[in-house]
Design a protein around this motif. Structure first.
Motif, PDB file in Angstrom:
ATOM      1  N   MET A  97      37.638  35.858  43.795  1.00  0.00           N
ATOM      2  CA  MET A  97      37.950  36.573  42.554  1.00  0.00           C
ATOM      3  C   MET A  97      37.784  38.060  42.822  1.00  0.00           C
ATOM      4  O   MET A  97      36.727  38.501  43.285  1.00  0.00           O
ATOM      5  CB  MET A  97      37.020  36.133  41.432  1.00  0.00           C
ATOM      6  N   VAL A  98      38.825  38.845  42.560  1.00  0.00           N
ATOM      7  CA  VAL A  98      38.774  40.287  42.752  1.00  0.00           C
ATOM      8  C   VAL A  98      39.114  40.943  41.416  1.00  0.00           C
ATOM      9  O   VAL A  98      40.254  40.873  40.946  1.00  0.00           O
ATOM     10  CB  VAL A  98      39.764  40.757  43.841  1.00  0.00           C
ATOM     11  N   LYS A  99      38.101  41.527  40.789  1.00  0.00           N
ATOM     12  CA  LYS A  99      38.267  42.183  39.490  1.00  0.00           C
ATOM     13  C   LYS A  99      38.927  41.248  38.476  1.00  0.00           C
ATOM     14  O   LYS A  99      39.859  41.628  37.756  1.00  0.00           O
ATOM     15  CB  LYS A  99      39.083  43.475  39.637  1.00  0.00           C
ATOM     16  N   GLY A 100      38.452  40.006  38.460  1.00  0.00           N
ATOM     17  CA  GLY A 100      38.943  39.039  37.487  1.00  0.00           C
ATOM     18  C   GLY A 100      40.244  38.354  37.859  1.00  0.00           C
ATOM     19  O   GLY A 100      40.743  37.532  37.100  1.00  0.00           O
ATOM     20  N   VAL A 101      40.793  38.666  39.047  1.00  0.00           N
ATOM     21  CA  VAL A 101      42.056  38.070  39.484  1.00  0.00           C
ATOM     22  C   VAL A 101      41.784  37.153  40.670  1.00  0.00           C
ATOM     23  O   VAL A 101      41.141  37.557  41.650  1.00  0.00           O
ATOM     24  CB  VAL A 101      43.080  39.153  39.896  1.00  0.00           C
ATOM     25  N   GLN A 102      42.273  35.913  40.587  1.00  0.00           N
ATOM     26  CA  GLN A 102      42.093  34.970  41.676  1.00  0.00           C
ATOM     27  C   GLN A 102      43.098  35.266  42.788  1.00  0.00           C
ATOM     28  O   GLN A 102      44.289  35.450  42.539  1.00  0.00           O
ATOM     29  CB  GLN A 102      42.274  33.543  41.172  1.00  0.00           C
ATOM     30  N   LYS A 103      42.592  35.314  44.039  1.00  0.00           N
ATOM     31  CA  LYS A 103      43.444  35.664  45.171  1.00  0.00           C
ATOM     32  C   LYS A 103      43.107  34.817  46.393  1.00  0.00           C
ATOM     33  O   LYS A 103      42.015  34.268  46.498  1.00  0.00           O
ATOM     34  CB  LYS A 103      43.256  37.148  45.544  1.00  0.00           C
ATOM     35  N   LYS A 165      38.234  28.196  40.106  1.00  0.00           N
ATOM     36  CA  LYS A 165      37.470  29.358  40.535  1.00  0.00           C
ATOM     37  C   LYS A 165      36.107  28.868  40.999  1.00  0.00           C
ATOM     38  O   LYS A 165      35.609  27.857  40.520  1.00  0.00           O
ATOM     39  CB  LYS A 165      37.319  30.354  39.383  1.00  0.00           C
TER      40      LYS A 165
END
Length: 258
Positions: A97-103, A165
């Motif tokens: 999770m990067v700043k609330g975005v799953q990557k 997540k």
């Protein structure tokens, strides 16, 4: 803190933002970390949890323990990364999770690696795929290398086809499995990382070297692997004693008494 800054500056060197990592200079000593000794689960605990965990997510247990993957690497597991000729799993990504975005992102420390794959483990994976087909998932790519997205056939997803997540998986799948199995959950000991420790201990018990284990686990260095797992290694007292006895042979009475 030292390891975190070290890894950030290593990334900066790779991205050509810095010439070198100053923390790697001999004049800057690494601080001595005080860490708790890793406690390894008994085998029956692993099987009890595998039995109790939701059917759709059982691979989290046997993949975590069988390959020593980190939680984000378990959730990003793809059968496409299995080399059936070499019998290895090529770990090339993790879910983050990067700043609330799953990557999708490279494994920690960018340590892409090959891990030996057991035949029994492969059978379990194939049996699971017969029941739950892998799902193609497209997510943003978390590395700054010009690639925007990556599509991966994930082994485990929610029924909707969306990947879990890390924290949601822990709360929604992992902890309920402990309740279902009647196992007490201990913080800082019973997270998914416990499966990684079990894998490491199993390999050490079969004679896998620290150098090899460090590569399989994707650690930053062999020294780190040794610090974490040295207490799990079998002592060499008997082998060392036998080596000395081969030169200074004991009397038969003393040898038989020992």
């Amino acid at each position: 803190m030292f390891d975190l800054v070290l890894s950030i500056w290593d990334a900066a060197v790779v991205d050509e933002k810095m010439r070198s990592n100053p923390l790697k200079k001999a004049t800057i000593p690494r601080p001595n970390a005080t860490t708790k000794e890793v406690q390894v689960w008994p085998e029956k605990r692993v099987h009890a949890l595998e039995e109790a965990v939701e059917d759709r997510f059982k691979p989290a247990v046997f993949i975590g323990a069988g390959l020593g993957l980190r939680p984000g690497e378990v959730l990003a597991f793809s059968p496409d990364n299995i080399d059936r000729e070499k019998m290895v799993y090529r770990c090339t990504r993790q879910l983050v999770m990067v700043k609330g975005v799953q990557k999708f992102k490279l494994p920690k420390g960018r340590k892409v690696r090959e891990i030996p794959l057991g035949y029994g483990l492969l059978e379990k994976i194939d049996a699971y795929i017969e029941k739950y087909r892998p799902v193609a998932v497209t997510l943003p790519w978390g590395e700054r290398d010009g690639q925007a997205y990556e599509t991966v056939n994930l082994l485990m997803t929610k029924p909707s086809g969306v990947p879990y997540k890390n924290q949601s998986f822990h709360m929604g799948v992992w902890l309920p499995a402990f309740v279902a199995a009647g196992l007490a959950y201990v913080n800082d000991r019973d997270g998914m990382h416990a499966l990684r420790h079990l894998s490491a201990s199993l390999m050490l018990s079969r004679g896998v070297s620290i150098k090899e284990l460090s590569a399989y686990l994707g650690h930053s260095s062999e020294a780190f692997t040794l610090r974490v797992y040295t207490h799990l290694m079998e002592t060499s007292y008997e082998r060392a004693r036998a080596a000395i006895d081969s030169v200074f042979r004991p009397s038969s009475d003393l040898a038989s008494a020992a």
